[in-house]
Design a protein around this motif. Structure first.
Motif, PDB file in Angstrom:
ATOM      1  N   UNK A 143       0.845  -1.222   0.014  1.00  0.00           N
ATOM      2  CA  UNK A 143      -0.089  -0.014  -0.030  1.00  0.00           C
ATOM      3  C   UNK A 143       0.818   1.216  -0.156  1.00  0.00           C
ATOM      4  N   UNK A 144       2.142   1.341   0.701  1.00  0.00           N
ATOM      5  CA  UNK A 144       2.899   2.639   0.755  1.00  0.00           C
ATOM      6  C   UNK A 144       4.495   2.151   0.472  1.00  0.00           C
ATOM      7  N   UNK A 145       5.014   3.202  -0.092  1.00  0.00           N
ATOM      8  CA  UNK A 145       6.704   2.851  -0.200  1.00  0.00           C
ATOM      9  C   UNK A 145       7.192   3.803   0.678  1.00  0.00           C
ATOM     10  N   UNK A 146       8.171   3.212   1.522  1.00  0.00           N
ATOM     11  CA  UNK A 146       8.976   3.963   2.478  1.00  0.00           C
ATOM     12  C   UNK A 146      10.213   4.299   1.773  1.00  0.00           C
ATOM     13  N   UNK A 147      10.687   5.485   2.147  1.00  0.00           N
ATOM     14  CA  UNK A 147      12.130   5.800   1.774  1.00  0.00           C
ATOM     15  C   UNK A 147      12.948   6.385   2.823  1.00  0.00           C
ATOM     16  N   UNK A 148      14.072   5.625   2.849  1.00  0.00           N
ATOM     17  CA  UNK A 148      15.119   5.770   4.013  1.00  0.00           C
ATOM     18  C   UNK A 148      16.525   6.219   3.468  1.00  0.00           C
ATOM     19  N   UNK A 149      17.269   7.008   4.318  1.00  0.00           N
ATOM     20  CA  UNK A 149      18.484   7.420   4.123  1.00  0.00           C
ATOM     21  C   UNK A 149      19.487   6.594   5.181  1.00  0.00           C
ATOM     22  N   UNK A 150      20.549   6.098   4.298  1.00  0.00           N
ATOM     23  CA  UNK A 150      21.351   5.322   5.102  1.00  0.00           C
ATOM     24  C   UNK A 150      22.455   5.947   5.584  1.00  0.00           C
ATOM     25  N   UNK A 151      22.618   6.036   7.226  1.00  0.00           N
ATOM     26  CA  UNK A 151      23.758   6.829   7.712  1.00  0.00           C
ATOM     27  C   UNK A 151      24.683   5.718   8.367  1.00  0.00           C
ATOM     28  N   UNK A 152      25.929   6.103   8.457  1.00  0.00           N
ATOM     29  CA  UNK A 152      27.106   5.041   9.062  1.00  0.00           C
ATOM     30  C   UNK A 152      27.819   5.677  10.048  1.00  0.00           C
ATOM     31  N   UNK A 153      28.207   4.890  11.189  1.00  0.00           N
ATOM     32  CA  UNK A 153      29.164   5.465  12.236  1.00  0.00           C
ATOM     33  C   UNK A 153      30.340   5.229  11.802  1.00  0.00           C
ATOM     34  N   UNK A 154      31.626   5.912  12.556  1.00  0.00           N
ATOM     35  CA  UNK A 154      32.794   5.688  12.179  1.00  0.00           C
ATOM     36  C   UNK A 154      33.052   4.188  12.104  1.00  0.00           C
TER      37      UNK A 154
END
Length: 168
Positions: free
Chosen positions: A45-56
């Protein structure tokens, strides 16, 4: 009378974003950096968009950017993506001459969106010689339509939206 057609690509210029956040794997507050990689999940029903963040230490965290409705029926991609429209270059504005009677309508199709864009602000940024308040008045008067419907100036733009402007 003819219709002038354009296609817009709306992208925010972004530098690497950083967020100080608790890393569950490191066990302390660290700086997460945006990798500029985007991930999409769909549940029908829905499409979710995510940004991928990384730690050191290369642990990842996904920041939810947006939720979009998916198509309820199968749609042929070629019927959605406009191929005959002229794409407006990034640093050039659309020129509308209200004195000429060449064009009665101007159609602007959104061919790519990366970020959040308001209808009134986008049009004032993209159209030469017209203020944001004048655009808001035209939207309220119904001479600017979004997907052939009346809307409000603060409406957010989505992929494949069609903006129709009555010139005369």
């Amino acid at each position: 009378m003819q219709t002038q057609q354009h296609s817009l690509v709306l992208c925010r210029k972004q530098e690497a974003d950083t967020v100080n956040k608790q890393c569950k794997m490191c066990g302390k507050v660290v700086t997460f950096t945006d990798t500029t990689i985007r991930r999409h999940n769909a549940n029908g029903k829905y499409i979710y968009q995510f940004a991928i963040y990384k730690c050191p230490k290369n642990h990842s965290w996904n920041k939810k950017l947006g939720i979009y409705k998916s198509f309820s029926e199968h749609v042929d991609p070629e019927s959605i993506v406009p191929t005959e429209f002229e794409t407006v270059p990034e640093n050039k504005k659309i020129s509308i001459s209200l004195d000429d009677n060449i064009y009665e309508w101007i159609e602007i199709t959104i061919s790519e969106v990366d970020g959040h864009f308001r209808l009134d602000r986008t049009l004032s940024d993209q159209i030469e010689g017209i203020s944001r308040s004048a655009i808001s008045q035209k939207i309220k008067a119904g001479t600017i339509l979004l997907n052939n419907c009346l809307t409000k100036p603060s409406q957010r733009l989505s992929l494949h939206d069609k903006i129709t402007i009555k010139v005369n």
